[in-house]
Design a protein around this motif. Sequence first.
Motif, mmCIF file in Angstrom:
data_model
loop_
_atom_site.group_PDB
_atom_site.id
_atom_site.type_symbol
_atom_site.label_atom_id
_atom_site.label_comp_id
_atom_site.label_asym_id
_atom_site.label_seq_id
_atom_site.Cartn_x
_atom_site.Cartn_y
_atom_site.Cartn_z
ATOM 1 N N GLU A 140 42.751 41.947 38.973
ATOM 2 C CA GLU A 140 43.321 41.070 40.001
ATOM 3 C C GLU A 140 44.819 41.350 40.123
ATOM 4 O O GLU A 140 45.515 41.424 39.107
ATOM 5 C CB GLU A 140 43.103 39.612 39.562
ATOM 6 N N PRO A 141 45.334 41.520 41.377
ATOM 7 C CA PRO A 141 46.774 41.737 41.523
ATOM 8 C C PRO A 141 47.571 40.603 40.865
ATOM 9 O O PRO A 141 47.223 39.429 41.007
ATOM 10 C CB PRO A 141 46.975 41.746 43.040
ATOM 11 N N PHE A 142 48.613 40.972 40.128
ATOM 12 C CA PHE A 142 49.386 40.000 39.344
ATOM 13 C C PHE A 142 50.875 40.266 39.616
ATOM 14 O O PHE A 142 51.516 41.038 38.904
ATOM 15 C CB PHE A 142 49.053 40.191 37.856
ATOM 16 N N ILE A 149 51.095 44.340 39.287
ATOM 17 C CA ILE A 149 50.214 45.091 38.401
ATOM 18 C C ILE A 149 48.865 44.362 38.410
ATOM 19 O O ILE A 149 48.782 43.239 38.893
ATOM 20 C CB ILE A 149 50.814 45.199 36.975
ATOM 21 N N GLU A 150 47.829 45.008 37.914
ATOM 22 C CA GLU A 150 46.505 44.372 37.953
ATOM 23 C C GLU A 150 46.128 43.839 36.577
ATOM 24 O O GLU A 150 46.255 44.551 35.575
ATOM 25 C CB GLU A 150 45.453 45.395 38.405
ATOM 26 N N VAL A 151 45.649 42.605 36.559
ATOM 27 C CA VAL A 151 45.299 41.970 35.286
ATOM 28 C C VAL A 151 43.789 41.757 35.178
ATOM 29 O O VAL A 151 43.122 41.459 36.164
ATOM 30 C CB VAL A 151 46.046 40.612 35.121
ATOM 31 N N THR A 152 43.263 41.929 33.961
ATOM 32 C CA THR A 152 41.901 41.494 33.629
ATOM 33 C C THR A 152 42.055 40.496 32.488
ATOM 34 O O THR A 152 42.772 40.782 31.517
ATOM 35 C CB THR A 152 41.023 42.700 33.220
ATOM 36 N N ALA A 153 41.422 39.322 32.624
ATOM 37 C CA ALA A 153 41.615 38.265 31.617
ATOM 38 C C ALA A 153 40.319 38.024 30.836
ATOM 39 O O ALA A 153 39.233 37.956 31.415
ATOM 40 C CB ALA A 153 42.067 36.985 32.300
ATOM 41 N N VAL A 154 40.470 37.934 29.516
ATOM 42 C CA VAL A 154 39.313 37.768 28.615
ATOM 43 C C VAL A 154 39.694 36.771 27.518
ATOM 44 O O VAL A 154 40.784 36.867 26.948
ATOM 45 C CB VAL A 154 38.956 39.129 27.941
ATOM 46 N N SER A 155 38.791 35.853 27.204
ATOM 47 C CA SER A 155 39.013 35.017 26.015
ATOM 48 C C SER A 155 38.074 35.464 24.895
ATOM 49 O O SER A 155 36.869 35.636 25.112
ATOM 50 C CB SER A 155 38.754 33.543 26.329
ATOM 51 N N MET A 156 38.656 35.679 23.715
ATOM 52 C CA MET A 156 37.844 35.941 22.509
ATOM 53 C C MET A 156 37.995 34.727 21.578
ATOM 54 O O MET A 156 38.137 34.859 20.365
ATOM 55 C CB MET A 156 38.334 37.199 21.789
ATOM 56 N N PRO A 159 43.286 33.490 24.388
ATOM 57 C CA PRO A 159 43.441 34.136 25.699
ATOM 58 C C PRO A 159 44.140 35.501 25.657
ATOM 59 O O PRO A 159 45.118 35.684 24.932
ATOM 60 C CB PRO A 159 44.307 33.126 26.455
ATOM 61 N N HIS A 160 43.612 36.442 26.460
ATOM 62 C CA HIS A 160 44.199 37.781 26.542
ATOM 63 C C HIS A 160 44.328 38.218 27.996
ATOM 64 O O HIS A 160 43.382 38.058 28.772
ATOM 65 C CB HIS A 160 43.334 38.790 25.785
ATOM 66 N N ALA A 161 45.478 38.816 28.335
ATOM 67 C CA ALA A 161 45.706 39.409 29.654
ATOM 68 C C ALA A 161 45.863 40.906 29.434
ATOM 69 O O ALA A 161 46.761 41.344 28.704
ATOM 70 C CB ALA A 161 46.968 38.825 30.280
ATOM 71 N N ILE A 162 44.968 41.687 30.036
ATOM 72 C CA ILE A 162 44.948 43.134 29.778
ATOM 73 C C ILE A 162 45.413 43.890 31.022
ATOM 74 O O ILE A 162 44.942 43.628 32.133
ATOM 75 C CB ILE A 162 43.529 43.593 29.363
ATOM 76 N N PHE A 163 46.327 44.825 30.801
ATOM 77 C CA PHE A 163 46.882 45.645 31.881
ATOM 78 C C PHE A 163 46.664 47.106 31.509
ATOM 79 O O PHE A 163 47.112 47.558 30.446
ATOM 80 C CB PHE A 163 48.385 45.369 32.036
#
Length: 279
Positions: A140-142, A149-156, A159-163
């Motif tokens: 997703e554009p961030f 930049i584009e972000v993908t968000a994941v919770s383990m 919270p994590h924001a991955i670029f």
Amino acid sequence: MHGLGNSYIYIDLFSFHLEESKLAPLAIDVANVNTGIGSDGLILIHPSEKADVGMRIFNKDGSEGKNCGNGLRCVAKYAYEQGIVTTKTFTIETKGGNVTAEVHLIGECVDEVTVDMGEPQLRREQIPMLGNPNERVIAEPFPIEEQSIEVTAVSMGNPHAIFFVPTIEQAPLSKLGPVITSDQRFPEGVNVEFVEVVNKQEMHFRVWERGSGITQACGTGACAAVVAAILNGLAEKEKEVCVHLSGGDLFIKWSKDSHVWMRGKAETTATGVFEWTNE
Ligand SMILES: N[C@@H](CCC[C@H](N)C(=O)O)C(=O)O
């Protein structure tokens, strides 16, 4: 103890009590390299009614995290070597949910640990991230600091924001890490990861951890990075990915049943007594 250089001071609460109000200041004090011991934070190993052993993690700034991948492997090593558990496979309670760990021995000592980290959580409300609560955040554009930049968000469990970046050397870790970690789009803050995918089974990884800043490694972050890579078509389920972190390598697999598996080292640095005067 440390997992790939991600170091915490571990306190065994099986025979010792600490008041709740002392935990955050203690974390700040032990983590201070000049006046304490020096670490990325504090981890408590405690009795649990929900699992064989419990873990709580406090970042360097005293904030409490809900999960810690490197911490889980170290807690597993400690619990097995100290006889808190007597089987090689056992459960650990965290504030982000229960996980199952399996220790791998060399002689009597735990060398590596595999952890079934459970299922990643991908909906915005689960991260948490502002926006449509049921939506996933994939590439997703961030917009940030006049660039997008584009972000993908994941919770383990945290919270994590991955670029994804073309080369890890050029990742804007020191510039954007401290800005994104407290961006208002993440109401509880976020761990920030930059990832260079080499191929479907290898990637480079750098992290700015929420509450601790740059660390040598982040276990939950490496799991989140592999999940994010698969969601973006850059890696595949069921295939183990070698994640190169600053402090060493972790081996991560996202299975077809949706569980994420992490394998890596856990090491003891020293044991001792910390003299603490909390004024
Ligand atoms: N280093 C950890 C994660 C520690 C907690 C994190 N900073 C948070 O606040 O969520 C790991 O190895 O996963």
